[in-house]
Write an enzyme that holds these catalytic residues in place. Structure first.
Site, PDB file in Angstrom:
ATOM      1  N   LYS A  70       0.835  -1.193  -0.032  1.00 38.35           N
ATOM      2  CA  LYS A  70       0.352  -0.026  -0.062  1.00 38.35           C
ATOM      3  C   LYS A  70       0.983   1.235   0.272  1.00 38.35           C
ATOM      4  O   LYS A  70       1.667   1.559   0.667  1.00 38.35           O
ATOM      5  CB  LYS A  70      -1.086   0.012   1.026  1.00 38.35           C
ATOM      6  CG  LYS A  70      -0.021  -0.151   2.583  1.00 38.35           C
ATOM      7  CD  LYS A  70      -1.152   0.088   3.746  1.00 38.35           C
ATOM      8  CE  LYS A  70      -0.389   0.295   4.696  1.00 38.35           C
ATOM      9  NZ  LYS A  70      -1.571   0.257   5.748  1.00 38.35           N
ATOM     10  N   ARG A  88     -11.016   0.153  13.978  1.00 39.29           N
ATOM     11  CA  ARG A  88     -11.709   1.068  13.724  1.00 39.29           C
ATOM     12  C   ARG A  88     -11.767   0.405  12.618  1.00 39.29           C
ATOM     13  O   ARG A  88     -12.943   0.157  12.614  1.00 39.29           O
ATOM     14  CB  ARG A  88      -9.761   1.068  13.041  1.00 39.29           C
ATOM     15  CG  ARG A  88      -9.209   2.185  12.218  1.00 39.29           C
ATOM     16  CD  ARG A  88      -7.688   1.932  12.175  1.00 39.29           C
ATOM     17  NE  ARG A  88      -7.117   1.505  11.365  1.00 39.29           N
ATOM     18  CZ  ARG A  88      -5.622   1.250  11.642  1.00 39.29           C
ATOM     19  NH1 ARG A  88      -4.559   2.050  11.553  1.00 39.29           N
ATOM     20  NH2 ARG A  88      -5.462  -0.062  10.905  1.00 39.29           N
ATOM     21  N   TYR A 127      15.419  30.910   6.952  1.00 34.95           N
ATOM     22  CA  TYR A 127      13.899  31.864   7.229  1.00 34.95           C
ATOM     23  C   TYR A 127      14.478  32.112   9.078  1.00 34.95           C
ATOM     24  O   TYR A 127      15.194  32.000   9.735  1.00 34.95           O
ATOM     25  CB  TYR A 127      13.444  31.214   7.068  1.00 34.95           C
ATOM     26  CG  TYR A 127      13.242  30.727   5.479  1.00 34.95           C
ATOM     27  CD1 TYR A 127      12.618  32.779   5.323  1.00 34.95           C
ATOM     28  CD2 TYR A 127      12.207  30.456   4.430  1.00 34.95           C
ATOM     29  CE1 TYR A 127      12.360  32.817   3.654  1.00 34.95           C
ATOM     30  CE2 TYR A 127      12.418  29.788   3.612  1.00 34.95           C
ATOM     31  CZ  TYR A 127      12.082  31.267   2.728  1.00 34.95           C
ATOM     32  OH  TYR A 127      11.258  31.345   1.285  1.00 34.95           O
ATOM     33  N   MET A 173      11.081  25.516   2.172  1.00 34.04           N
ATOM     34  CA  MET A 173       9.898  23.998   0.986  1.00 34.04           C
ATOM     35  C   MET A 173      11.008  23.754  -0.228  1.00 34.04           C
ATOM     36  O   MET A 173      10.586  22.336  -0.379  1.00 34.04           O
ATOM     37  CB  MET A 173       8.857  24.892   0.247  1.00 34.04           C
ATOM     38  CG  MET A 173       7.881  24.388  -0.999  1.00 34.04           C
ATOM     39  SD  MET A 173       7.252  25.502  -1.634  1.00 34.04           S
ATOM     40  CE  MET A 173       6.226  26.182  -1.313  1.00 34.04           C
TER      41      MET A 173
END
Length: 349
Positions: A35, A130, A244, A292
Protein backbone atom coordinates in the site's frame (compact mmCIF):
# COMPACT_ATOMS: atom_id res chain seq x y z
CA UNK A 1 21.68 17.75 -11.37
CA UNK A 2 19.35 19.73 -9.09
CA UNK A 3 17.16 16.74 -8.20
CA UNK A 4 17.86 14.63 -5.14
CA UNK A 5 18.37 10.90 -5.66
CA UNK A 6 16.51 8.27 -3.67
CA UNK A 7 18.42 5.00 -4.03
CA UNK A 8 16.29 1.89 -3.46
CA UNK A 9 17.92 -1.52 -2.94
CA UNK A 10 15.55 -4.13 -4.35
CA UNK A 11 17.81 -6.97 -3.20
CA UNK A 12 17.41 -5.66 0.37
CA UNK A 13 13.62 -5.66 0.04
CA UNK A 14 13.75 -9.24 -1.20
CA UNK A 15 16.08 -10.26 1.64
CA UNK A 16 13.70 -8.70 4.16
CA UNK A 17 10.70 -10.52 2.69
CA UNK A 18 12.57 -13.81 2.84
CA UNK A 19 13.58 -13.09 6.43
CA UNK A 20 9.91 -12.54 7.33
CA UNK A 21 8.99 -15.73 5.52
CA UNK A 22 11.66 -17.67 7.40
CA UNK A 23 10.13 -16.67 10.74
CA UNK A 24 6.96 -18.63 10.02
CA UNK A 25 6.32 -22.32 9.58
CA UNK A 26 5.51 -24.23 6.38
CA UNK A 27 1.78 -23.92 7.03
CA UNK A 28 1.87 -20.12 6.89
CA UNK A 29 1.95 -18.16 3.63
CA UNK A 30 3.85 -14.87 3.59
CA UNK A 31 2.16 -12.07 1.69
CA UNK A 32 3.35 -8.49 1.20
CA UNK A 33 1.84 -5.11 1.99
CA UNK A 34 2.43 -2.77 -0.96
CA UNK A 35 0.00 0.00 0.00
CA UNK A 36 0.94 3.68 -0.33
CA UNK A 37 3.04 2.80 -3.40
CA UNK A 38 5.06 0.34 -1.31
CA UNK A 39 5.58 2.98 1.39
CA UNK A 40 6.76 5.41 -1.28
CA UNK A 41 9.31 3.10 -2.91
CA UNK A 42 7.36 1.96 -5.98
CA UNK A 43 4.66 -0.70 -5.71
CA UNK A 44 4.97 -1.89 -9.31
CA UNK A 45 8.69 -2.64 -8.95
CA UNK A 46 8.34 -4.17 -5.49
CA UNK A 47 5.33 -6.33 -6.37
CA UNK A 48 6.97 -7.72 -9.50
CA UNK A 49 10.15 -8.46 -7.53
CA UNK A 50 8.29 -10.34 -4.80
CA UNK A 51 6.01 -12.16 -7.22
CA UNK A 52 9.08 -13.56 -8.97
CA UNK A 53 10.28 -14.75 -5.55
CA UNK A 54 7.03 -16.59 -4.91
CA UNK A 55 4.77 -14.11 -3.14
CA UNK A 56 1.15 -14.72 -4.20
CA UNK A 57 -0.80 -12.41 -1.90
CA UNK A 58 -0.48 -8.63 -1.98
CA UNK A 59 -2.29 -6.11 0.22
CA UNK A 60 -3.23 -2.55 -0.71
CA UNK A 61 -5.20 0.15 1.06
CA UNK A 62 -7.85 0.74 -1.58
CA UNK A 63 -9.15 -0.34 -4.98
CA UNK A 64 -7.19 2.30 -6.89
CA UNK A 65 -3.94 1.00 -5.45
CA UNK A 66 -5.01 -2.57 -6.10
CA UNK A 67 -5.74 -1.83 -9.76
CA UNK A 68 -2.27 -0.34 -10.21
CA UNK A 69 -0.66 -3.43 -8.69
CA UNK A 70 -2.79 -5.68 -10.91
CA UNK A 71 -1.59 -3.75 -13.97
CA UNK A 72 1.99 -4.40 -12.86
CA UNK A 73 1.52 -8.09 -12.04
CA UNK A 74 -1.02 -9.32 -14.56
CA UNK A 75 -3.04 -12.43 -13.78
CA UNK A 76 -2.25 -14.81 -10.97
CA UNK A 77 -1.49 -13.25 -7.59
CA UNK A 78 -4.32 -12.26 -5.28
CA UNK A 79 -4.62 -8.56 -4.49
CA UNK A 80 -6.54 -7.68 -1.33
CA UNK A 81 -7.87 -4.22 -0.49
CA UNK A 82 -8.12 -3.31 3.19
CA UNK A 83 -10.77 -0.62 2.59
CA UNK A 84 -13.13 -3.26 1.25
CA UNK A 85 -15.86 -2.62 -1.29
CA UNK A 86 -16.42 1.11 -0.92
CA UNK A 87 -19.21 2.92 -2.71
CA UNK A 88 -18.16 3.66 -6.28
CA UNK A 89 -15.50 0.92 -6.41
CA UNK A 90 -17.54 -1.82 -8.08
CA UNK A 91 -16.26 -1.41 -11.62
CA UNK A 92 -12.63 -1.13 -10.55
CA UNK A 93 -12.85 -4.17 -8.25
CA UNK A 94 -14.41 -6.25 -11.01
CA UNK A 95 -12.14 -5.14 -13.83
CA UNK A 96 -8.93 -5.52 -11.82
CA UNK A 97 -10.08 -8.78 -10.21
CA UNK A 98 -9.43 -7.52 -6.71
CA UNK A 99 -10.39 -9.15 -3.43
CA UNK A 100 -11.96 -6.55 -1.14
CA UNK A 101 -11.80 -7.17 2.60
CA UNK A 102 -15.44 -6.48 3.49
CA UNK A 103 -15.61 -4.41 6.67
CA UNK A 104 -19.33 -4.06 7.36
CA UNK A 105 -22.75 -5.48 6.64
CA UNK A 106 -23.26 -2.62 4.17
CA UNK A 107 -20.15 -3.68 2.27
CA UNK A 108 -21.25 -7.32 2.28
CA UNK A 109 -24.60 -6.30 0.79
CA UNK A 110 -22.97 -4.05 -1.80
CA UNK A 111 -20.50 -6.71 -2.89
CA UNK A 112 -23.00 -9.54 -3.12
CA UNK A 113 -25.49 -7.44 -5.08
CA UNK A 114 -23.00 -5.76 -7.42
CA UNK A 115 -20.48 -8.55 -8.00
CA UNK A 116 -22.17 -11.87 -7.19
CA UNK A 117 -19.69 -14.71 -7.24
CA UNK A 118 -16.64 -12.40 -7.21
CA UNK A 119 -13.92 -13.13 -4.62
CA UNK A 120 -13.91 -11.34 -1.30
CA UNK A 121 -12.45 -11.48 2.19
CA UNK A 122 -13.70 -10.29 5.56
CA UNK A 123 -12.07 -8.04 8.12
CA UNK A 124 -13.06 -8.41 11.78
CA UNK A 125 -12.61 -5.90 14.58
CA UNK A 126 -10.95 -7.58 17.55
CA UNK A 127 -10.52 -4.43 19.60
CA UNK A 128 -8.80 -1.78 17.51
CA UNK A 129 -12.11 -0.04 16.77
CA UNK A 130 -11.12 1.01 13.30
CA UNK A 131 -12.07 -1.14 10.30
CA UNK A 132 -13.89 -4.46 10.46
CA UNK A 133 -17.04 -6.11 11.75
CA UNK A 134 -17.60 -6.36 15.48
CA UNK A 135 -18.64 -9.60 17.12
CA UNK A 136 -22.41 -9.04 16.92
CA UNK A 137 -22.26 -7.98 13.26
CA UNK A 138 -20.12 -10.98 12.39
CA UNK A 139 -22.45 -13.42 14.13
CA UNK A 140 -25.37 -12.02 12.13
CA UNK A 141 -23.74 -12.18 8.72
CA UNK A 142 -21.34 -15.13 9.10
CA UNK A 143 -23.70 -17.86 7.78
CA UNK A 144 -24.24 -15.93 4.54
CA UNK A 145 -20.60 -14.95 4.15
CA UNK A 146 -19.21 -18.41 4.86
CA UNK A 147 -21.62 -19.97 2.42
CA UNK A 148 -20.44 -17.63 -0.33
CA UNK A 149 -16.82 -18.81 -0.29
CA UNK A 150 -14.87 -16.15 1.61
CA UNK A 151 -11.18 -16.17 0.63
CA UNK A 152 -9.61 -14.81 3.82
CA UNK A 153 -10.63 -13.64 7.29
CA UNK A 154 -8.33 -11.09 8.91
CA UNK A 155 -7.97 -8.70 11.79
CA UNK A 156 -5.30 -6.19 12.74
CA UNK A 157 -3.27 -5.82 15.92
CA UNK A 158 -3.20 -2.40 17.58
CA UNK A 159 -0.08 -2.77 19.75
CA UNK A 160 2.10 -5.40 18.09
CA UNK A 161 5.14 -3.09 18.12
CA UNK A 162 5.00 -3.37 21.93
CA UNK A 163 5.47 -7.13 22.55
CA UNK A 164 4.56 -6.97 26.24
CA UNK A 165 1.37 -4.99 25.74
CA UNK A 166 -1.65 -6.88 27.08
CA UNK A 167 -3.72 -5.80 24.06
CA UNK A 168 -1.90 -8.35 21.90
CA UNK A 169 -3.07 -11.36 23.90
CA UNK A 170 -6.56 -9.90 24.21
CA UNK A 171 -6.92 -9.47 20.47
CA UNK A 172 -5.47 -12.93 19.82
CA UNK A 173 -8.05 -14.46 22.15
CA UNK A 174 -10.87 -12.53 20.48
CA UNK A 175 -9.72 -13.54 17.00
CA UNK A 176 -9.73 -17.18 18.07
CA UNK A 177 -13.20 -16.75 19.57
CA UNK A 178 -14.58 -15.22 16.37
CA UNK A 179 -12.92 -17.58 13.89
CA UNK A 180 -12.01 -20.96 15.45
CA UNK A 181 -13.66 -23.88 13.73
CA UNK A 182 -14.09 -22.08 10.39
CA UNK A 183 -12.60 -23.71 7.32
CA UNK A 184 -11.24 -20.42 5.97
CA UNK A 185 -7.65 -19.08 5.79
CA UNK A 186 -6.97 -16.57 8.58
CA UNK A 187 -4.58 -13.63 8.93
CA UNK A 188 -3.85 -11.58 12.04
CA UNK A 189 -0.27 -10.36 11.77
CA UNK A 190 1.62 -7.65 9.98
CA UNK A 191 5.31 -7.13 10.78
CA UNK A 192 4.90 -6.70 14.53
CA UNK A 193 2.61 -9.68 14.85
CA UNK A 194 5.03 -11.91 12.97
CA UNK A 195 7.69 -11.00 15.52
CA UNK A 196 5.34 -11.94 18.39
CA UNK A 197 5.76 -15.61 17.45
CA UNK A 198 3.94 -18.59 15.97
CA UNK A 199 0.74 -18.17 18.00
CA UNK A 200 0.01 -15.03 15.96
CA UNK A 201 0.89 -16.36 12.50
CA UNK A 202 -2.21 -18.35 11.46
CA UNK A 203 -2.42 -19.08 7.68
CA UNK A 204 -1.28 -15.81 6.08
CA UNK A 205 1.00 -13.02 7.29
CA UNK A 206 1.14 -9.46 5.96
CA UNK A 207 4.64 -7.97 6.41
CA UNK A 208 4.88 -4.31 5.48
CA UNK A 209 7.38 -1.97 7.14
CA UNK A 210 9.90 -4.80 7.63
CA UNK A 211 10.22 -5.16 3.85
CA UNK A 212 11.31 -1.54 3.57
CA UNK A 213 13.90 -1.61 6.31
CA UNK A 214 11.97 -0.21 9.26
CA UNK A 215 11.21 -1.05 12.88
CA UNK A 216 9.99 -3.09 14.65
CA UNK A 217 12.12 -5.50 12.58
CA UNK A 218 15.47 -4.46 14.03
CA UNK A 219 17.36 -6.99 11.87
CA UNK A 220 16.01 -5.58 8.60
CA UNK A 221 18.49 -4.92 5.81
CA UNK A 222 18.54 -1.16 5.07
CA UNK A 223 16.74 -0.34 1.83
CA UNK A 224 17.07 3.40 1.08
CA UNK A 225 19.72 6.05 0.69
CA UNK A 226 18.71 9.66 0.04
CA UNK A 227 21.39 11.89 -1.47
CA UNK A 228 20.78 15.64 -1.70
CA UNK A 229 22.76 17.60 -4.29
CA UNK A 230 24.73 20.67 -3.26
CA UNK A 231 23.48 23.66 -5.24
CA UNK A 232 25.70 26.40 -3.82
CA UNK A 233 28.40 26.95 -1.20
CA UNK A 234 29.14 30.20 0.61
CA UNK A 235 31.34 31.35 3.46
CA UNK A 236 29.47 32.95 6.35
CA UNK A 237 31.20 35.27 8.82
CA UNK A 238 30.67 35.09 12.59
CA UNK A 239 27.45 36.85 13.51
CA UNK A 240 25.78 36.32 10.12
CA UNK A 241 22.55 34.34 9.86
CA UNK A 242 21.41 31.57 7.55
CA UNK A 243 17.88 30.90 6.31
CA UNK A 244 14.43 32.02 7.32
CA UNK A 245 13.87 33.79 10.67
CA UNK A 246 17.62 33.97 11.44
CA UNK A 247 17.39 30.78 13.50
CA UNK A 248 21.07 29.99 12.86
CA UNK A 249 23.78 32.53 13.68
CA UNK A 250 27.35 31.57 12.78
CA UNK A 251 29.77 31.54 15.74
CA UNK A 252 32.84 31.01 13.57
CA UNK A 253 33.86 31.29 9.95
CA UNK A 254 31.43 28.78 8.54
CA UNK A 255 31.10 27.16 5.14
CA UNK A 256 27.43 26.60 4.29
CA UNK A 257 26.14 24.23 1.60
CA UNK A 258 22.64 24.78 0.22
CA UNK A 259 21.00 21.51 -0.80
CA UNK A 260 18.04 20.68 -3.03
CA UNK A 261 15.30 19.32 -0.77
CA UNK A 262 12.83 20.68 1.74
CA UNK A 263 9.53 20.10 3.44
CA UNK A 264 7.84 19.72 0.02
CA UNK A 265 10.01 16.62 -0.34
CA UNK A 266 9.12 15.10 3.02
CA UNK A 267 11.84 16.64 5.19
CA UNK A 268 9.77 17.86 8.11
CA UNK A 269 10.41 21.35 9.54
CA UNK A 270 10.90 19.69 12.92
CA UNK A 271 14.31 18.58 11.59
CA UNK A 272 15.45 22.22 11.40
CA UNK A 273 18.81 22.69 13.16
CA UNK A 274 18.49 19.16 14.59
CA UNK A 275 19.20 16.66 11.81
CA UNK A 276 22.58 15.51 10.53
CA UNK A 277 23.69 14.94 6.96
CA UNK A 278 26.68 12.83 5.98
CA UNK A 279 29.58 13.16 3.57
CA UNK A 280 30.75 9.58 3.62
CA UNK A 281 31.61 8.99 7.28
CA UNK A 282 31.76 12.68 8.23
CA UNK A 283 28.70 14.24 9.86
CA UNK A 284 27.51 17.66 8.70
CA UNK A 285 24.92 19.42 10.88
CA UNK A 286 21.77 20.68 9.24
CA UNK A 287 21.61 24.36 10.24
CA UNK A 288 18.83 26.89 10.03
CA UNK A 289 15.21 26.51 9.06
CA UNK A 290 14.09 23.88 6.55
CA UNK A 291 12.22 25.62 3.75
CA UNK A 292 9.97 24.27 1.00
CA UNK A 293 12.73 23.38 -1.47
CA UNK A 294 16.05 23.95 0.29
CA UNK A 295 18.05 23.09 3.38
CA UNK A 296 21.47 24.24 4.54
CA UNK A 297 24.28 22.30 6.13
CA UNK A 298 27.54 23.20 7.84
CA UNK A 299 30.38 21.67 5.79
CA UNK A 300 33.19 23.67 7.40
CA UNK A 301 35.00 20.52 8.57
CA UNK A 302 35.04 18.83 5.16
CA UNK A 303 38.31 18.87 3.23
CA UNK A 304 36.50 19.40 -0.09
CA UNK A 305 33.10 20.58 -1.30
CA UNK A 306 30.93 17.49 -1.87
CA UNK A 307 28.62 17.01 -4.82
CA UNK A 308 25.92 15.71 -2.48
CA UNK A 309 25.21 14.84 1.15
CA UNK A 310 23.19 11.89 2.46
CA UNK A 311 20.33 12.40 4.88
CA UNK A 312 19.37 8.71 4.75
CA UNK A 313 22.02 6.04 4.46
CA UNK A 314 24.30 3.74 6.42
CA UNK A 315 24.81 6.22 9.26
CA UNK A 316 21.17 7.32 9.57
CA UNK A 317 18.26 5.08 8.66
CA UNK A 318 14.58 5.99 8.47
CA UNK A 319 13.92 5.29 12.14
CA UNK A 320 16.94 7.30 13.31
CA UNK A 321 15.79 10.27 11.24
CA UNK A 322 12.25 9.75 12.52
CA UNK A 323 13.50 9.97 16.11
CA UNK A 324 15.04 13.35 15.38
CA UNK A 325 11.83 14.54 13.69
CA UNK A 326 9.64 13.27 16.52
CA UNK A 327 7.74 10.78 14.38
CA UNK A 328 8.02 7.17 13.15
CA UNK A 329 9.87 5.52 10.29
CA UNK A 330 6.60 4.81 8.47
CA UNK A 331 5.97 8.53 8.12
CA UNK A 332 9.49 9.28 6.95
CA UNK A 333 9.23 6.64 4.21
CA UNK A 334 5.76 7.50 3.00
CA UNK A 335 6.58 11.23 2.93
CA UNK A 336 9.55 10.88 0.57
CA UNK A 337 8.64 13.27 -2.21
CA UNK A 338 7.70 12.72 -5.82
CA UNK A 339 10.50 15.06 -6.95
CA UNK A 340 13.20 12.64 -5.90
CA UNK A 341 14.82 10.76 -8.77
CA UNK A 342 14.28 7.13 -7.80
CA UNK A 343 17.26 4.95 -8.63
CA UNK A 344 16.78 1.20 -8.28
CA UNK A 345 19.59 -1.23 -7.57
CA UNK A 346 19.53 -5.04 -7.77
CA UNK A 347 16.35 -7.01 -8.23
CA UNK A 348 17.53 -9.20 -11.09
CA UNK A 349 15.07 -11.93 -12.04
Amino acid sequence: MATASLHIDLDAILANWRAMDALTGPGTETGAVVKADSYGLGAARVARLLARAGCRKFFTACAEEGAAVRAALGEGPEIFCFAGHAEGDTALIGEARLTPMLNSIDQVTRHFEALPGAPFGVQLDTGMNRLGMEEAEWEGVAPIVLGAGVQLIMSHLACSDEPAHEMNARQLEQFHYMTDGLDVPRSLSATGGILLGPAYHFDVTRPGIALYGGLPFAQATPVVRLSLPVLQVRDVAPGESVGYSNTFIARRETRIATLAAGYADGLARTLSSRATLWAGDIPCPLVGRISMDLITADITDLPDVPAALDILGPHQGVDALADVAGTIGYEVLTSLGARYRRVYHGGAA
